[in-house]
Scaffold this active site. Sequence first.
Site, PDB file in Angstrom:
ATOM      1  N   TYR A 145      16.989  39.947  10.981  1.00  0.00           N
ATOM      2  CA  TYR A 145      16.650  41.368  11.026  1.00  0.00           C
ATOM      3  C   TYR A 145      17.715  42.076  11.836  1.00  0.00           C
ATOM      4  CZ  TYR A 145      14.100  45.695  12.180  1.00  0.00           C
ATOM      5  OH  TYR A 145      13.725  47.009  12.339  1.00  0.00           O
ATOM      6  N   ASP A 240      24.958  39.816  15.839  1.00  0.00           N
ATOM      7  CA  ASP A 240      23.867  40.671  16.301  1.00  0.00           C
ATOM      8  C   ASP A 240      23.140  39.897  17.401  1.00  0.00           C
ATOM      9  OD1 ASP A 240      21.588  42.082  16.804  1.00  0.00           O
ATOM     10  OD2 ASP A 240      21.086  42.447  14.694  1.00  0.00           O
ATOM     11  N   LYS A 268      17.803  45.747  23.534  1.00  0.00           N
ATOM     12  CA  LYS A 268      16.721  45.086  24.272  1.00  0.00           C
ATOM     13  C   LYS A 268      17.048  44.870  25.758  1.00  0.00           C
ATOM     14  CE  LYS A 268      14.347  43.769  20.147  1.00  0.00           C
ATOM     15  NZ  LYS A 268      14.809  43.309  18.856  1.00  0.00           N
TER      16      LYS A 268
HETATM   17  C1  LIG Z   1      15.216  44.308  17.697  1.00  0.00           C
HETATM   18  C2  LIG Z   1      16.415  43.985  16.889  1.00  0.00           C
HETATM   19  C3  LIG Z   1      17.194  44.982  16.284  1.00  0.00           C
HETATM   20  C4  LIG Z   1      16.796  46.423  16.255  1.00  0.00           C
HETATM   21  O1  LIG Z   1      16.731  46.998  17.514  1.00  0.00           O
HETATM   22  P1  LIG Z   1      15.829  48.324  17.706  1.00  0.00           P
HETATM   23  O2  LIG Z   1      16.102  48.700  19.120  1.00  0.00           O
HETATM   24  O3  LIG Z   1      14.435  47.935  17.414  1.00  0.00           O
HETATM   25  O4  LIG Z   1      16.355  49.326  16.744  1.00  0.00           O
HETATM   26  C5  LIG Z   1      18.367  44.605  15.669  1.00  0.00           C
HETATM   27  N1  LIG Z   1      18.744  43.322  15.620  1.00  0.00           N
HETATM   28  C6  LIG Z   1      18.016  42.337  16.167  1.00  0.00           C
HETATM   29  C7  LIG Z   1      18.499  40.930  16.103  1.00  0.00           C
HETATM   30  C8  LIG Z   1      16.813  42.639  16.792  1.00  0.00           C
HETATM   31  O5  LIG Z   1      16.069  41.649  17.285  1.00  0.00           O
END
Ligand SMILES: *Cc1c(COP(=O)(O)O)cnc(C)c1O
Length: 430
Positions: A145, A240, A268
């Site tokens: 994701y 990511d 995060k």
């Molecule tokens: C949470 C997450 C996102 C998106 O971040 P948001 O702050 O919710 O937009 C993107 N990539 C990864 C791997 C994530 O866990």
Amino acid sequence: MSSGKSNLECFERAQRSLVGGVNSPVRAFGAVGGTPRFFERARGCHLYDVEGNRYVDHVMSWGPMILGHGHPEVLEAVHRAVDAALTFGACSPLEADLAEMIKAKFPSMDLIRFTSSGTEAVMGAVRLARGFTRRDLIVKFAGCYHGHGDSLLVSAGSGALTFGTPSSPGVTRACGAQTLVLPYNDISAAREAFRRFGGQIAGVLVEPWGGNMGLVPPVEGFLEGLREVTLEDGALLIFDEVITGFRVPQGGVQGLLGIRPDITCLGKVIGGGMPVGAFGGRRDVMEHLSPLGPVYQAGTLSGNPVAMACGIATLRCLTDRAYVELEEKGAYLEGAILEAARSAGIPGSVTRLGSALGLFLGPVPRNLEEVKATRVDLYPRLFHLMLDQGVYLPPSAFETFFVSLAHGTEDLEQTGRAFAEAFRALKGMM
Ligand SMILES: *Cc1c(COP(=O)(O)O)cnc(C)c1O
């Protein structure tokens, strides 16, 4: 302390003015059933709902609260920042402070751009990769994701090497047609993609540990292979690390494995609970971003001083000692869950990256298909058995859960006992 309202009343009211009663879909408990809890307060590792119930939190706002809720040093820094200004919409020295702290752990990030979410960070990274390489295609992996940007809300088509199909109405087929979706941990599929589409792929975007299908580790050679094929072809490798960033003392998975991506996305933990994302990487690539280069990206509240102060205070508390403690707590919980599964006779397995854990009712999976082949059907029952015992797990089988510095021995023991009880009850359903 509690407001005298029930969770159900709060949910019914919320549904009258908010879509589904929520502002992010997983919160609606659709995947597990029942009534979402409405929270009033959080301290340490505990959440308190409107009915006055206390829960041991293993969601930790999906990862940011690595120090626990309401850490005194973080609160103090935020209070000070709030008193100084809520936002300037202009420069403040705090932005370089946080950028330098990030660069110290992520040496691949020569230059950084802050955003207000992980989604925005990834969208910026993808646009930059396309602008830098002057190519259109993006490779992603099923089960990863990357936020809700259009070109990434795409799932695998049928067949091994096909273009993605939009996984949400409103995402155009044109978007899907520019994203190749491959199986995670399958380096030969990635090599095949480069044989077929060499010179057309702008970037390979990957969660270096898959943190959004449970927690799926990379098999040996997968990430190294991606580094190799992208270098050969001139495509960019984009990690990511929104979930994995600052989970381990080496910074992220790239530090752990010694792999240098071209662009890294963070979020995060770096905001410590405030809305912060970031992307950064190779100097020559990042210099393509405006105002230095032609690729546009911006944000009214990007680099917001309160959010920066919160991130800085959070990273400052993440000392080597803190990581030792996080590792111990994570290992303790991993052991407790495995022991609970073993004694109940349940085929449970646990994956773990420091303080992040994945639980599977089945063998450790290598990709989304194998995740789906575990007993995800039992998760709703497990979730409620745990919730009834005051332990708050993610309301979806496909999520990572967390321990924080604030989880004490008694809290982790409570979680362990709850798992033992829940697994015994589940055993009867298998
Ligand atoms: C949470 C997450 C996102 C998106 O971040 P948001 O702050 O919710 O937009 C993107 N990539 C990864 C791997 C994530 O866990």
